[in-house]
Design a protein around this motif. Structure first.
Motif, PDB file in Angstrom:
ATOM      1  N   TRP A 144      -5.946   0.942   0.298  1.00 58.94           N
ATOM      2  CA  TRP A 144      -4.583   0.942  -0.064  1.00 58.94           C
ATOM      3  C   TRP A 144      -4.319   1.550  -1.415  1.00 58.94           C
ATOM      4  O   TRP A 144      -3.209   1.783  -1.662  1.00 58.94           O
ATOM      5  N   MET A 167      -3.536  -5.588  11.137  1.00 63.29           N
ATOM      6  CA  MET A 167      -2.242  -6.074  10.815  1.00 63.29           C
ATOM      7  C   MET A 167      -2.039  -7.417  11.240  1.00 63.29           C
ATOM      8  O   MET A 167      -2.693  -8.057  12.152  1.00 63.29           O
ATOM      9  N   ARG A 169       5.047  -7.392   9.842  1.00 61.77           N
ATOM     10  CA  ARG A 169       3.604  -7.116  10.050  1.00 61.77           C
ATOM     11  C   ARG A 169       3.235  -6.428   8.852  1.00 61.77           C
ATOM     12  O   ARG A 169       3.705  -5.427   8.295  1.00 61.77           O
ATOM     13  N   MET A 170       2.166  -7.014   8.296  1.00 58.92           N
ATOM     14  CA  MET A 170       1.550  -6.563   6.811  1.00 58.92           C
ATOM     15  C   MET A 170       0.256  -6.278   7.327  1.00 58.92           C
ATOM     16  O   MET A 170      -0.534  -6.954   7.924  1.00 58.92           O
ATOM     17  N   PRO A 171      -0.191  -5.138   6.471  1.00 57.52           N
ATOM     18  CA  PRO A 171      -1.874  -4.797   6.543  1.00 57.52           C
ATOM     19  C   PRO A 171      -2.756  -5.759   5.956  1.00 57.52           C
ATOM     20  O   PRO A 171      -2.305  -6.299   4.882  1.00 57.52           O
ATOM     21  N   ALA A 172      -3.799  -6.017   6.700  1.00 60.15           N
ATOM     22  CA  ALA A 172      -4.602  -7.145   6.183  1.00 60.15           C
ATOM     23  C   ALA A 172      -6.205  -6.951   6.488  1.00 60.15           C
ATOM     24  O   ALA A 172      -6.198  -6.530   7.780  1.00 60.15           O
ATOM     25  N   TYR A 173      -7.341  -7.437   5.752  1.00 58.94           N
ATOM     26  CA  TYR A 173      -8.478  -7.348   6.069  1.00 58.94           C
ATOM     27  C   TYR A 173      -8.844  -8.716   6.329  1.00 58.94           C
ATOM     28  O   TYR A 173      -8.489  -9.706   5.023  1.00 58.94           O
ATOM     29  N   SER A 201      -9.358 -13.617   3.852  1.00 55.20           N
ATOM     30  CA  SER A 201      -8.434 -12.436   3.967  1.00 55.20           C
ATOM     31  C   SER A 201      -7.753 -11.842   2.782  1.00 55.20           C
ATOM     32  O   SER A 201      -7.678 -12.499   1.758  1.00 55.20           O
ATOM     33  N   ALA A 217     -10.434  -3.189   1.009  1.00 55.47           N
ATOM     34  CA  ALA A 217      -9.168  -3.180   1.391  1.00 55.47           C
ATOM     35  C   ALA A 217      -8.176  -2.633   0.063  1.00 55.47           C
ATOM     36  O   ALA A 217      -7.460  -1.615   0.291  1.00 55.47           O
ATOM     37  N   THR A 266      -4.356  -9.709   2.026  1.00 54.99           N
ATOM     38  CA  THR A 266      -3.267  -8.973   2.942  1.00 54.99           C
ATOM     39  C   THR A 266      -2.148  -8.155   1.763  1.00 54.99           C
ATOM     40  O   THR A 266      -2.190  -8.713   0.675  1.00 54.99           O
ATOM     41  N   ARG A 267      -1.858  -6.960   2.027  1.00 54.26           N
ATOM     42  CA  ARG A 267      -1.072  -6.133   1.389  1.00 54.26           C
ATOM     43  C   ARG A 267       0.449  -6.796   1.664  1.00 54.26           C
ATOM     44  O   ARG A 267       0.959  -6.768   2.689  1.00 54.26           O
TER      45      ARG A 267
END
Length: 139
Positions: free
Chosen positions: A37, A1, A8-12, A69, A33, A71-72
Motif C-alpha cells: 500500500w 478485500m 470494500r476495503m483492501p485487507a490482508y 488482519s 500489506a 485493513t486499509r
C-alpha cells in the motif's frame, strides 16, 4: 478485500497458531500489506501493535489459533486486529517496574492515540487499533 460499513476495503488476513513465534508472522503480514500500500509511515507502530495484540492472545485466549488482519481504512490509515475465541475482554493494568507483562495495552493505546477497541464476535472477540502517520488526524 473485506466488506466494511463504508464499502470494500483492501485487507490482508492470516490465521496463525496461538504460540509466541506467531508475533513474528503477524509482523511480517503487516509489513507486507504496508509495503504493497506504500504506507511506510505507520509500519513501525503497526508492527509493534500487532505484536502486542498477538502476545495478549497467546497469553490469555482459549483457542489454538488467532486470526490477524490488517485493513486499509483510509488514504493513510490502517486497522490492525487480532481475533480469538475467548470472550474475555482485555483490560489495561498498571505494571510494576519488575513485572514482565502488563504494558501491552498501554503501548497499543499510546501508538494508536487511543483509537483501539474490542468487538464482540459470536465465538470470541476481535481487538483492534487504528493507526495513521504522526500528525495525520485519526478517523
Amino acid at each position: 478485500m473485506v466488506e466494511t460499513g463504508v464499502g470494500r476495503m483492501p485487507a490482508y488476513t492470516e490465521t496463525l497458531p496461538r504460540v509466541a513465534v506467531s508475533a513474528r508472522s503477524a509482523r511480517r503480514l503487516v509489513r507486507l500489506a504496508l509495503d504493497v500500500w506504500g504506507l511506510p509511515g505507520v509500519q513501525d507502530a503497526a508492527e509493534l501493535v500487532v505484536s502486542e495484540l498477538v502476545t495478549n492472545a497467546v497469553l490469555h485466549a482459549h483457542s489454538d489459533r488467532v486470526r490477524v488482519s490488517v485493513t486499509r481504512i483510509g488514504a493513510e490509515q490502517v486497522r490492525v486486529a487480532v481475533a480469538d475465541l475467548s470472550k474475555d475482554r482485555p483490560a489495561a493494568r498498571a505494571a510494576g517496574d519488575e513485572q514482565e507483562t502488563g504494558r501491552g495495552l498501554g503501548i497499543v493505546d499510546a501508538l494508536s492515540g487511543g483509537r483501539w477497541g474490542v468487538d464482540a464476535l459470536p465465538c470470541g472477540k476481535r481487538v483492534w487499533a487504528t493507526l495513521s502517520p504522526e500528525g495525520t488526524p485519526g478517523e
